[in-house]
Enzyme design. Structure first.
Site, mmCIF file in Angstrom:
data_model
loop_
_atom_site.group_PDB
_atom_site.id
_atom_site.type_symbol
_atom_site.label_atom_id
_atom_site.label_comp_id
_atom_site.label_asym_id
_atom_site.label_seq_id
_atom_site.Cartn_x
_atom_site.Cartn_y
_atom_site.Cartn_z
ATOM 1 N N TYR A 152 -3.006 -2.109 -10.237
ATOM 2 C CA TYR A 152 -2.970 -1.965 -8.781
ATOM 3 C C TYR A 152 -2.099 -3.054 -8.136
ATOM 4 O O TYR A 152 -1.232 -2.762 -7.296
ATOM 5 C CB TYR A 152 -4.406 -2.018 -8.233
ATOM 6 N N LYS A 207 0.390 3.291 -2.999
ATOM 7 C CA LYS A 207 -0.812 4.117 -3.209
ATOM 8 C C LYS A 207 -0.477 5.609 -3.199
ATOM 9 O O LYS A 207 -1.137 6.407 -3.867
ATOM 10 C CB LYS A 207 -1.857 3.811 -2.135
ATOM 11 N N VAL A 212 1.089 -3.983 3.861
ATOM 12 C CA VAL A 212 0.953 -5.250 4.588
ATOM 13 C C VAL A 212 2.209 -6.116 4.584
ATOM 14 O O VAL A 212 2.293 -7.081 5.337
ATOM 15 C CB VAL A 212 -0.220 -6.120 4.072
ATOM 16 N N SER A 248 0.796 -1.232 0.000
ATOM 17 C CA SER A 248 0.000 0.000 0.000
ATOM 18 C C SER A 248 0.829 1.283 0.000
ATOM 19 O O SER A 248 0.265 2.364 -0.221
ATOM 20 C CB SER A 248 -0.945 -0.003 1.195
ATOM 21 N N TYR A 267 -4.394 3.481 7.905
ATOM 22 C CA TYR A 267 -5.723 2.855 7.949
ATOM 23 C C TYR A 267 -6.470 3.212 9.224
ATOM 24 O O TYR A 267 -6.403 4.326 9.693
ATOM 25 C CB TYR A 267 -5.608 1.335 7.746
HETATM 26 O O1 DON Z 1 -4.804 -4.842 -1.772
HETATM 27 C C1 DON Z 1 -4.091 -5.628 -1.168
HETATM 28 O O2 DON Z 1 -4.579 -6.572 -0.623
HETATM 29 C C2 DON Z 1 -2.589 -5.443 -1.023
HETATM 30 N N1 DON Z 1 -1.900 -5.781 -2.170
HETATM 31 C C3 DON Z 1 -2.196 -4.114 -0.518
HETATM 32 C C4 DON Z 1 -2.787 -3.880 0.806
HETATM 33 C C5 DON Z 1 -1.963 -3.219 1.808
HETATM 34 O O3 DON Z 1 -0.765 -3.121 1.785
HETATM 35 C C6 DON Z 1 -2.754 -2.775 2.931
HETATM 36 N N2 DON Z 1 -1.888 -2.393 3.997
HETATM 37 N N3 DON Z 1 -1.602 -2.190 4.964
#
Ligand code: DON
Length: 329
Positions: free
Chosen positions: A203, A79, A273, A76, A255
């Site tokens: 994405y 983003k 993540v 993320s 978040y």
């Molecule tokens: O959309 C997803 O599931 C991941 N590739 C990215 C999510 C993410 O990193 C959320 N983070 N804390």
């Protein structure tokens, strides 16, 4: 001297490094309170005890500690870069017409708000619904062209060509039912600028860009300096876009823990993540800190909490901010 910005500044690189090494050793222990992301099988295999940090200042002065060189995927954190990229191409008004700037307090992949608030405009670009929308807005008529635009910005900042971790990408792609559901809903409500599968490919590939803490710190540094790249001696991103991105990092970047992070750390930040955190300290904040000219900070600690933030990474940041008095508040 490590920094020459103020004659009163007493820090030397060795001293800063020693502090960081001690704190990393201490906060590494916190990792046992989290666990590696398991919903993407390729991330589950990371060593949860890893913790590394890189801080880069405007003269290229760099301090590192722990597992700072270990590669991880941006997830993320990407983003922020894609939001900036879309704003650079279309202008902020066009992008903000399609994605709002309000925190949700929900999980990053939550679906609930989309249908609760008509007409279903994503709340912000840091949650998945907003980020998938933003990825669809990148210029180009194919995923390759859209990614090419994003990669060019990444390369301009980090001076390195992005590398996609194919294993993570494939793993994400195979387990992207929730993101696919979000994308279909966004397509139905008219927020996607391309087909569902194309938006998802962009994405998930941007999430799979492989980095280390130094590259993340460099991006943070350019954001700290409002888009000015001190090592290139060039304004690489528009100031107003960067300021908006930093406001979104502060309010939505961690978040549903963004409020707590603002309260207890007090820096604009974005997590992923895989355990990465990108944050930054603006220049001229505290002249007595080791980075009076500001800095970018990259952190990697793959054991995450239930919000998706690195447990040891957040804990380490709390100590750094407290010891060096570098909260923006
Ligand atoms: O959309 C997803 O599931 C991941 N590739 C990215 C999510 C993410 O990193 C959320 N983070 N804390």
């Amino acid at each position: 001297m490590f920094q020459t910005a103020t004659s009163a500044n007493k820090w030397e690189a060795q001293q800063v490094t020693e502090h960081l090494q001690r704190w990393v050793a201490y906060h590494r222990e916190q990792a046992s309170e989290g666990a590696c992301a398991s919903y993407i099988p390729a991330l589950r295999r990371a060593d949860p005890t890893q913790l590394g940090i890189c801080m880069v200042g405007p003269s290229g002065n760099k301090v590192t500690a722990g597992d700072w060189e270990v590669p991880f995927t941006m997830q993320s954190i990407s983003k922020v870069v894609s939001f900036i990229a879309a704003c650079c191409h279309h202008g902020m008004a066009y992008v903000l017409d399609r994605v709002d700037v309000e925190p949700t307090g929900d999980a990053f992949n939550s679906i609930i708000r989309l249908e609760m608030h008509k007409p279903g405009k994503p709340f912000n670009p840091m949650i998945n619904a907003g980020a998938i929308t933003v990825s669809s807005l990148l210029p180009g008529s194919t995923p390759e062209q859209k990614l090419h635009y994003l990669y060019a910005i990444f390369q301009k900042i980090t001076d390195s060509a992005p590398v996609i971790n194919e294993e993570v990408f494939v793993s994400e792609w195979m387990h992207s039912h929730r993101n696919r559901a979000l994308a279909h809903y966004l397509k139905d409500t008219g927020y996607l600028d391309c087909e569902v599968e194309e938006a998802l490919e962009v994405y998930l590939k941007q999430c799979s860009i492989q980095v280390n803490t130094e590259q993340i710190a460099l991006i943070g540094l350019v954001l700290a300096l409002d888009g000015y790249h001190p090592l290139r001696g060039e304004q690489v991103l528009p100031k107003e876009v960067v300021r908006l991105a930093k406001a979104l990092m502060l309010t939505c970047g961690m978040y549903d823990a963004s409020g707590k992070f603002a309260a207890y750390v007090g820096l604009p930040a974005k997590s992923g993540v895989s355990g990465g955190i990108m944050t930054l300290v603006p220049p001229n904040l505290r002249s007595q800190s080791p980075f009076p000219g500001g800095c970018g900070i990259g952190i990697f600690g793959p054991a995450i909490d239930s919000c998706g933030n690195s447990v040891a990474g957040v804990s380490l940041l709390k100590q750094i901010v407290h010891e060096w008095d570098i909260s923006i508040f």
